[in-house]
Motif scaffolding. Structure first.
Motif, PDB file in Angstrom:
ATOM      1  N   GLU A   1       0.825  -1.215   0.000  1.00 17.60           N
ATOM      2  CA  GLU A   1       0.000   0.000   0.000  1.00 17.60           C
ATOM      3  C   GLU A   1       0.856   1.262   0.000  1.00 17.60           C
ATOM      4  OE1 GLU A   1      -3.315   2.247   2.840  1.00 17.60           O
ATOM      5  OE2 GLU A   1      -2.842   0.136   3.178  1.00 17.60           O
ATOM      6  N   LEU A   2       2.076   1.153   0.526  1.00 16.72           N
ATOM      7  CA  LEU A   2       2.947   2.322   0.590  1.00 16.72           C
ATOM      8  C   LEU A   2       3.566   2.661  -0.762  1.00 16.72           C
ATOM      9  CD1 LEU A   2       4.691   1.570   3.981  1.00 16.72           C
ATOM     10  CD2 LEU A   2       2.987   3.341   3.530  1.00 16.72           C
ATOM     11  N   GLY A   3       3.490   1.714  -1.701  1.00 15.98           N
ATOM     12  CA  GLY A   3       3.870   1.967  -3.078  1.00 15.98           C
ATOM     13  C   GLY A   3       5.201   2.650  -3.246  1.00 15.98           C
ATOM     14  N   ASP A   4       5.191   3.721  -4.076  1.00 16.04           N
ATOM     15  CA  ASP A   4       6.468   4.349  -4.417  1.00 16.04           C
ATOM     16  C   ASP A   4       7.027   5.182  -3.273  1.00 16.04           C
ATOM     17  OD1 ASP A   4       5.862   7.455  -6.164  1.00 16.04           O
ATOM     18  OD2 ASP A   4       4.681   6.511  -4.589  1.00 16.04           O
ATOM     19  N   TYR A   5       6.248   5.425  -2.209  1.00 22.80           N
ATOM     20  CA  TYR A   5       6.823   6.086  -1.038  1.00 22.80           C
ATOM     21  C   TYR A   5       7.988   5.254  -0.499  1.00 22.80           C
ATOM     22  CZ  TYR A   5       2.930   9.411  -0.749  1.00 22.80           C
ATOM     23  OH  TYR A   5       2.018  10.411  -1.010  1.00 22.80           O
ATOM     24  N   ALA A   6       7.771   3.952  -0.399  1.00 23.28           N
ATOM     25  CA  ALA A   6       8.828   3.080   0.100  1.00 23.28           C
ATOM     26  C   ALA A   6      10.020   3.079  -0.842  1.00 23.28           C
ATOM     27  CB  ALA A   6       8.292   1.664   0.289  1.00 23.28           C
ATOM     28  N   ASP A   7       9.754   3.039  -2.140  1.00 24.99           N
ATOM     29  CA  ASP A   7      10.849   3.039  -3.108  1.00 24.99           C
ATOM     30  C   ASP A   7      11.685   4.316  -2.991  1.00 24.99           C
ATOM     31  OD1 ASP A   7       9.887   0.628  -4.066  1.00 24.99           O
ATOM     32  OD2 ASP A   7       8.761   1.541  -5.721  1.00 24.99           O
ATOM     33  N   ARG A   8      11.016   5.454  -2.831  1.00 26.45           N
ATOM     34  CA  ARG A   8      11.728   6.725  -2.723  1.00 26.45           C
ATOM     35  C   ARG A   8      12.529   6.803  -1.425  1.00 26.45           C
ATOM     36  NH1 ARG A   8       7.399  11.300  -3.715  1.00 26.45           N
ATOM     37  NH2 ARG A   8       5.881   9.674  -3.168  1.00 26.45           N
ATOM     38  N   LEU A   9      11.957   6.286  -0.341  1.00 21.74           N
ATOM     39  CA  LEU A   9      12.685   6.298   0.919  1.00 21.74           C
ATOM     40  C   LEU A   9      13.930   5.422   0.834  1.00 21.74           C
ATOM     41  CD1 LEU A   9      13.061   6.984   3.898  1.00 21.74           C
ATOM     42  CD2 LEU A   9      11.567   5.049   4.449  1.00 21.74           C
ATOM     43  N   VAL A  10      13.780   4.218   0.312  1.00 23.79           N
ATOM     44  CA  VAL A  10      14.925   3.311   0.224  1.00 23.79           C
ATOM     45  C   VAL A  10      16.017   3.904  -0.669  1.00 23.79           C
ATOM     46  CG1 VAL A  10      15.703   1.054  -0.574  1.00 23.79           C
ATOM     47  CG2 VAL A  10      13.576   1.247   0.731  1.00 23.79           C
ATOM     48  N   ALA A  11      15.615   4.518  -1.780  1.00 26.13           N
ATOM     49  CA  ALA A  11      16.608   5.121  -2.676  1.00 26.13           C
ATOM     50  C   ALA A  11      17.366   6.244  -1.975  1.00 26.13           C
ATOM     51  CB  ALA A  11      15.919   5.648  -3.931  1.00 26.13           C
ATOM     52  N   ALA A  12      16.652   7.084  -1.227  1.00 23.17           N
ATOM     53  CA  ALA A  12      17.306   8.177  -0.504  1.00 23.17           C
ATOM     54  C   ALA A  12      18.193   7.640   0.602  1.00 23.17           C
ATOM     55  CB  ALA A  12      16.249   9.121   0.062  1.00 23.17           C
TER      56      ALA A  12
END
Length: 225
Positions: free
Chosen positions: A106-117
């Motif tokens: 459900e967190l979708g691309d929020y998680a992807d952006r956090l992990v990348a940062a």
């Protein structure tokens, strides 16, 4: 150094458990719903969101609380920046964080952006309107060295029975010192010594219904001056 990193094992190949503290990083039932119940609702969020709102947290863990808050901030249409300062003694690697957060599609691309940062800089930085910072080290030392007053605190260390250092009187006194008048704090635990330490830190403490199988949690308000 190895003693400054998370030591993990995985349950159901998806849920990270700290072998150092023998405690899971999030609820085995529904970690996202628990975060919303305990830390958002427990601090009367998102209703209190305002420009420059500052959340501080003991226990960054997987970043789930930051992600849940970030999503709620966007969904509320709140105007930035939101400040989020988290304290973590034993940080995960970016790969471990990604594996853990995969449990929450459900967190979708929020998680992807956090992990990348986080992969680029484990202390984090600006995340699309979120001024995020992870302070690595023993919070009993690092918090006292910083000068800020938070509007809300997420107290999310491992179980007080297994990680009492993160709930001791001196550290929670620092939490009180670093909270604005009228500010709040919330935690999943209702352990008696934790509530007494929060009261000693200057909070008005209330035991309220917990999430799922947890009968009670703790909600705190620092009286207005």
């Amino acid at each position: 150094m190895s003693d400054q990193q998370a030591d993990l094992e995985w349950r159901q190949d998806a849920i990270p458990v700290s072998t150092r503290f023998d405690d899971p990083y999030f609820s085995l039932d529904n970690g996202l719903a628990e975060t919303r119940h305990v830390f958002l609702a427990g601090n009367d969020l998102p209703a209190r969101f305002a420009p420059g709102f500052h959340i501080a947290e003991l226990g960054f863990g997987t970043g789930l609380n930051l992600l849940t808050t970030w999503m709620a901030w966007d969904q509320a249409g709140a105007q930035g920046p939101l400040r989020f300062t988290s304290f973590e003694a034993f940080p995960m690697s970016a790969d471990e964080m990604a594996r853990a957060l995969a449990a929450f599609p459900e967190l979708g691309d929020y998680a992807d952006r956090l992990v990348a940062a986080y992969r680029e800089d484990p202390t984090l930085a600006m995340l699309d309107g979120i001024e995020a910072q992870v302070v690595v080290g023993d919070a009993r030392e690092t918090l006292a060295a910083l000068n800020f007053e938070a509007d809300a605190w997420f107290l999310d260390g491992f179980s007080p029975a297994k990680n009492p250092e993160l709930w001791d009187e001196a550290l929670l006194a620092q939490v009180g010192t670093h909270t604005k008048a009228g500010g709040t704090a919330a935690t999943y635990t209702a352990a008696g010594f934790v509530r007494r330490n929060l009261e000693a830190a200057g909070f008005t403490v209330t035991r309220i219904p917990g999430f799922g199988r947890k009968r009670h949690m703790t909600q705190c308000v620092k009286p207005a001056a």
